[in-house]
Design an enzyme around this catalytic site. Structure first.
Site, PDB file in Angstrom:
ATOM      1  N   ASP A   1      18.364  52.869  61.908  1.00 15.35           N
ATOM      2  CA  ASP A   1      18.333  53.117  60.463  1.00 15.35           C
ATOM      3  C   ASP A   1      19.448  54.081  60.076  1.00 15.35           C
ATOM      4  O   ASP A   1      20.151  53.876  59.081  1.00 15.35           O
ATOM      5  CB  ASP A   1      16.999  53.739  60.038  1.00 15.35           C
ATOM      6  CG  ASP A   1      15.813  52.818  60.264  1.00 15.35           C
ATOM      7  OD1 ASP A   1      15.602  52.412  61.421  1.00 15.35           O
ATOM      8  OD2 ASP A   1      15.081  52.509  59.298  1.00 15.35           O
TER       9      ASP A   1
ATOM     10  N   TYR B   1       3.448  60.699  60.550  1.00 10.96           N
ATOM     11  CA  TYR B   1       3.707  59.473  61.311  1.00 10.96           C
ATOM     12  C   TYR B   1       3.111  59.569  62.707  1.00 10.96           C
ATOM     13  O   TYR B   1       3.183  60.612  63.367  1.00 10.96           O
ATOM     14  CB  TYR B   1       5.227  59.244  61.408  1.00 10.96           C
ATOM     15  CG  TYR B   1       5.599  58.066  62.282  1.00 10.96           C
ATOM     16  CD1 TYR B   1       5.609  56.772  61.763  1.00 10.96           C
ATOM     17  CD2 TYR B   1       5.956  58.243  63.620  1.00 10.96           C
ATOM     18  CE1 TYR B   1       5.950  55.687  62.564  1.00 10.96           C
ATOM     19  CE2 TYR B   1       6.290  57.167  64.420  1.00 10.96           C
ATOM     20  CZ  TYR B   1       6.292  55.895  63.890  1.00 10.96           C
ATOM     21  OH  TYR B   1       6.633  54.819  64.691  1.00 10.96           O
TER      22      TYR B   1
ATOM     23  N   GLN C   1      17.060  52.363  70.480  1.00 14.51           N
ATOM     24  CA  GLN C   1      17.093  51.238  69.535  1.00 14.51           C
ATOM     25  C   GLN C   1      18.461  50.553  69.619  1.00 14.51           C
ATOM     26  O   GLN C   1      19.347  51.037  70.322  1.00 14.51           O
ATOM     27  CB  GLN C   1      16.833  51.744  68.106  1.00 14.51           C
ATOM     28  CG  GLN C   1      15.364  51.748  67.721  1.00 14.51           C
ATOM     29  CD  GLN C   1      15.150  51.990  66.242  1.00 14.51           C
ATOM     30  OE1 GLN C   1      15.914  52.713  65.599  1.00 14.51           O
ATOM     31  NE2 GLN C   1      14.104  51.399  65.679  1.00 14.51           N
TER      32      GLN C   1
ATOM     33  N   GLY D   1      13.950  46.964  67.899  1.00 16.51           N
ATOM     34  CA  GLY D   1      13.993  47.123  66.438  1.00 16.51           C
ATOM     35  C   GLY D   1      13.132  46.081  65.740  1.00 16.51           C
ATOM     36  O   GLY D   1      12.873  46.175  64.555  1.00 16.51           O
TER      37      GLY D   1
ATOM     38  N   ASP E   1       9.809  45.132  66.170  1.00 16.20           N
ATOM     39  CA  ASP E   1       8.616  45.583  66.894  1.00 16.20           C
ATOM     40  C   ASP E   1       7.630  44.510  67.347  1.00 16.20           C
ATOM     41  O   ASP E   1       7.318  44.404  68.514  1.00 16.20           O
ATOM     42  CB  ASP E   1       7.867  46.601  66.040  1.00 16.20           C
ATOM     43  CG  ASP E   1       8.751  47.763  65.607  1.00 16.20           C
ATOM     44  OD1 ASP E   1       9.987  47.653  65.766  1.00 16.20           O
ATOM     45  OD2 ASP E   1       8.220  48.774  65.143  1.00 16.20           O
TER      46      ASP E   1
ATOM     47  N   TYR F   1       5.492  41.468  58.791  1.00 20.57           N
ATOM     48  CA  TYR F   1       6.449  42.274  59.543  1.00 20.57           C
ATOM     49  C   TYR F   1       7.545  41.418  60.181  1.00 20.57           C
ATOM     50  O   TYR F   1       8.249  40.727  59.466  1.00 20.57           O
ATOM     51  CB  TYR F   1       5.614  43.043  60.572  1.00 20.57           C
ATOM     52  CG  TYR F   1       6.080  44.442  60.906  1.00 20.57           C
ATOM     53  CD1 TYR F   1       6.580  45.288  59.949  1.00 20.57           C
ATOM     54  CD2 TYR F   1       5.999  44.907  62.216  1.00 20.57           C
ATOM     55  CE1 TYR F   1       6.977  46.571  60.300  1.00 20.57           C
ATOM     56  CE2 TYR F   1       6.385  46.183  62.564  1.00 20.57           C
ATOM     57  CZ  TYR F   1       6.875  47.008  61.602  1.00 20.57           C
ATOM     58  OH  TYR F   1       7.267  48.285  61.956  1.00 20.57           O
ATOM     59  N   TRP F   2       7.638  41.387  61.509  1.00 16.91           N
ATOM     60  CA  TRP F   2       8.727  40.632  62.143  1.00 16.91           C
ATOM     61  C   TRP F   2       8.304  39.203  62.494  1.00 16.91           C
ATOM     62  O   TRP F   2       8.920  38.555  63.319  1.00 16.91           O
ATOM     63  CB  TRP F   2       9.235  41.377  63.384  1.00 16.91           C
ATOM     64  CG  TRP F   2       9.968  42.635  63.028  1.00 16.91           C
ATOM     65  CD1 TRP F   2       9.480  43.904  63.024  1.00 16.91           C
ATOM     66  CD2 TRP F   2      11.339  42.754  62.609  1.00 16.91           C
ATOM     67  NE1 TRP F   2      10.448  44.808  62.627  1.00 16.91           N
ATOM     68  CE2 TRP F   2      11.594  44.132  62.368  1.00 16.91           C
ATOM     69  CE3 TRP F   2      12.376  41.832  62.395  1.00 16.91           C
ATOM     70  CZ2 TRP F   2      12.844  44.607  61.946  1.00 16.91           C
ATOM     71  CZ3 TRP F   2      13.626  42.318  61.978  1.00 16.91           C
ATOM     72  CH2 TRP F   2      13.832  43.678  61.754  1.00 16.91           C
TER      73      TRP F   2
ATOM     74  N   GLU G   1      10.867  47.161  52.544  1.00 11.04           N
ATOM     75  CA  GLU G   1      11.197  47.202  53.969  1.00 11.04           C
ATOM     76  C   GLU G   1      11.486  45.771  54.443  1.00 11.04           C
ATOM     77  O   GLU G   1      12.440  45.530  55.163  1.00 11.04           O
ATOM     78  CB  GLU G   1      10.006  47.802  54.721  1.00 11.04           C
ATOM     79  CG  GLU G   1      10.251  48.031  56.189  1.00 11.04           C
ATOM     80  CD  GLU G   1       9.018  48.581  56.892  1.00 11.04           C
ATOM     81  OE1 GLU G   1       7.951  48.706  56.255  1.00 11.04           O
ATOM     82  OE2 GLU G   1       9.118  48.877  58.090  1.00 11.04           O
TER      83      GLU G   1
ATOM     84  N   GLN H   1      12.850  51.882  50.946  1.00 10.32           N
ATOM     85  CA  GLN H   1      13.245  51.981  52.357  1.00 10.32           C
ATOM     86  C   GLN H   1      14.749  52.283  52.393  1.00 10.32           C
ATOM     87  O   GLN H   1      15.564  51.559  51.815  1.00 10.32           O
ATOM     88  CB  GLN H   1      12.922  50.643  53.024  1.00 10.32           C
ATOM     89  CG  GLN H   1      13.297  50.528  54.481  1.00 10.32           C
ATOM     90  CD  GLN H   1      12.198  51.024  55.412  1.00 10.32           C
ATOM     91  OE1 GLN H   1      11.088  51.361  54.962  1.00 10.32           O
ATOM     92  NE2 GLN H   1      12.503  51.103  56.692  1.00 10.32           N
TER      93      GLN H   1
HETATM   94  C1  9YW Z   1       7.271  51.524  63.381  1.00  6.79           C
HETATM   95  C2  9YW Z   1      12.206  52.419  60.640  1.00  6.79           C
HETATM   96  C3  9YW Z   1      11.704  51.459  61.700  1.00  6.79           C
HETATM   97  C4  9YW Z   1      12.795  50.457  62.139  1.00  6.79           C
HETATM   98  C5  9YW Z   1      12.210  49.366  63.029  1.00  6.79           C
HETATM   99  C6  9YW Z   1      11.028  48.746  62.337  1.00  6.79           C
HETATM  100  C7  9YW Z   1       9.982  49.827  61.993  1.00  6.79           C
HETATM  101  C8  9YW Z   1       8.713  51.622  63.066  1.00  6.79           C
HETATM  102  O1  9YW Z   1      10.590  50.789  61.152  1.00  6.79           O
HETATM  103  O2  9YW Z   1       9.468  50.414  63.161  1.00  6.79           O
HETATM  104  O3  9YW Z   1       6.579  52.541  63.435  1.00  6.79           O
HETATM  105  O4  9YW Z   1       6.771  50.426  63.554  1.00  6.79           O
HETATM  106  O5  9YW Z   1      10.466  47.707  63.103  1.00  6.79           O
HETATM  107  O6  9YW Z   1      13.213  48.419  63.334  1.00  6.79           O
HETATM  108  O7  9YW Z   1      13.820  51.118  62.795  1.00  6.79           O
HETATM  109  O8  9YW Z   1      12.689  51.709  59.543  1.00  6.79           O
END
Ligand code: 9YW
Length: 447
Positions: free
Chosen positions: A45, A89, A115, A180, A182, A376-377, A420, A435
């Site tokens: 990021d 977090y 990453q 990246g 996840d 998400y992904w 995001e 984001q």
């Molecule tokens: C998480 C911050 C991050 C990205 C990742 C994304 C997500 C963090 O957010 O992961 O806690 O799941 O998958 O690529 O760097 O934007």
């Protein structure tokens, strides 16, 4: 379906809003990845953020990358999170416990994984923008690019030294977070083999409290595995050799490998320009060649799609996702494979799908079983991924393709929420809004 979103900002207003997001997410020390969901600095990021920042303030862009590299481990690894004081977090620094690491940084708390290595790309972009700015910005950007080069070289060397086990030549990841992407279906098979042990300390997730709809996030079962891998690494004292030898997850990541190849090319260009050591430049050239060959070697004989490799089970992973287009980022695959990939990318299985709001690649093809447009992904579109392909296509001289992706990226984000990730058919912003990296790539597209 058409754009059912309430507002569409014209480009100047969209750029102004993007600038505002970056300003608002600035704690003074770092620009957090997102205001509530991700209140720390994430490695890749930060790279994208610096590109957007350079459009506003070259000095600030430089200092963002400097902050990240001050957290570089002594062995060369650039950690995936640099923690701020905020404790909203999970998993935070206590859970990671990287103090046990022999090679960890001092004076700053970080996670213990990495990453994708896009930082050289960011440095070059900041330099380009700085050069078109004032004389002072030009001088600062040049000094910065020269000074940070050895740290970038050390980071790339770490990836080669510790993360190219086995004969595939692919760069290996030891946690899905390192990709990246996840919870991408790319990792479903290798994650299925991860058995969280009885010794997994209890934990409470914080992400699902912030994102209103938990079905847009990874499941609890997935989180158990994520946390278990951290537990394994912590117990191994973050010793890379031990982790690569023993961790329950070890996968050659083709997308990371492609980005590494092209980032090595960029470092070679910067190295030559600033008179860095010829042996180190030669190393980078060799690493780029090897990485490119590994990406080309992973391509499926029929589809042409590049594949990850499960290095524990010793088999290719055939799940088709946007990462299958990795050879288009770095080149090196035979022409017929490349042409096949380009026509697949244009087809109704990907960007040409008739119901997409914006013709940019979703994380998973809408035609694949398991595609989930909200999760998400596993289906949504991610503006940073669009930026990467658009940047790579421009670099490869495919200007028209680069422009189309850029236009598609702007269309996706013109609602001004800086999601995001986005639902591909309705364009609904999902996950976090405001984001930072989304705002950053939009700024780069618009300025
Ligand atoms: C998480 C911050 C991050 C990205 C990742 C994304 C997500 C963090 O957010 O992961 O806690 O799941 O998958 O690529 O760097 O934007």
């Amino acid at each position: 379906p058409g754009d059912r979103r309430p507002v569409r900002y014209p480009e100047p207003a969209l750029a102004a809003r993007a600038a505002r997001v970056l300003r608002d997410n600035d704690t003074g020390a770092v620009i957090t990845a997102a205001p509530r969901l991700y209140p720390h600095m994430w490695s890749w990021d930060a790279a994208f953020i610096s590109i957007g920042l350079a459009r506003l303030d070259v000095q600030r862009a430089i200092s963002e990358l400097q902050t990240l590299f001050r957290a570089q481990w002594r062995n060369g690894m650039v950690p995936h999170i640099v923690f701020t004081e905020n404790d909203a977090y999970f998993p935070g620094p206590d859970r990671w416990g990287t103090e046990v690491a022999h090679d960890g940084p001092q004076h700053v708390r970080t996670s213990g994984i990495c990453q994708p290595p896009v930082h050289a790309i960011a440095v070059q972009r900041v330099l380009e923008i700085g050069r078109r700015s004032s004389a002072a910005d030009r001088a600062d950007a040049e000094r910065f690019a020269r000074d940070i080069w050895p740290s970038l070289y050390a980071w790339h060397r770490w990836l080669v030294e510790y993360r190219t086990p086995g004969s595939s030549g692919l760069i290996a990841i030891v946690h899905g977070w390192e990709s990246g992407m996840d919870n991408s279906p790319r990792w479903d098979v290798p994650y299925a083999a991860v058995q969280p042990g009885a010794g997994l300390p209890p934990y409470v997730r914080k992400d699902v409290r912030i994102v209103g709809d938990p079905s847009e996030r990874p499941s609890d079962r997935e989180y158990d595995r994520y946390l278990w891998l951290i537990e394994e690494m912590r117990r191994a004292g973050y010793d890379q050799r031990k982790i690569v030898r023993n961790s329950s997850f070890l996968v050659g990541d083709v997308f990371v490998t492609a980005l590494f190849a092209v980032a090595c090319d960029v470092l070679v260009e910067l190295g030559k320009e600033f008179g860095q050591a010829p042996e180190e430049i030669a190393d980078l050239q060799e690493w780029a060649d090897n990485a490119r060959a590994a990406v080309a070697g992973s391509c499926h004989s029929v589809s042409g799609m590049a594949r990850d490799r499960d290095l524990r089970a010793n088999r290719w992973l055939d799940t088709q996702t946007v990462a299958g287009f990795s050879p288009l980022l770095c080149g090196g695959a035979p022409d017929e494979v490349q042409l096949k990939l380009l026509s697949l990318l244009d087809s109704d299985r990907w960007c040409g799908h008739p119901e997409l709001l914006a013709p940019v690649p979703p994380s998973v093809s809408p035609m694949r079983p398991g595609f989930n447009p909200r999760q998400y992904w596993r289906g949504p579109q991610w503006p940073v991924v669009v930026w990467l392909f658009s940047w790579a296509f421009e670099r490869r001289g495919w200007h028209e393709r680069a422009r189309k992706l850029r236009d598609g990226g702007v269309k996706l984000t013109e609602d001004g929420s800086f999601g995001e990730y986005y639902e591909p058919f309705t364009g609904e912003p999902l996950g976090s809004t405001d984001q930072s990296w989304t705002a950053a790539v939009v700024l780069d597209w618009l300025c």
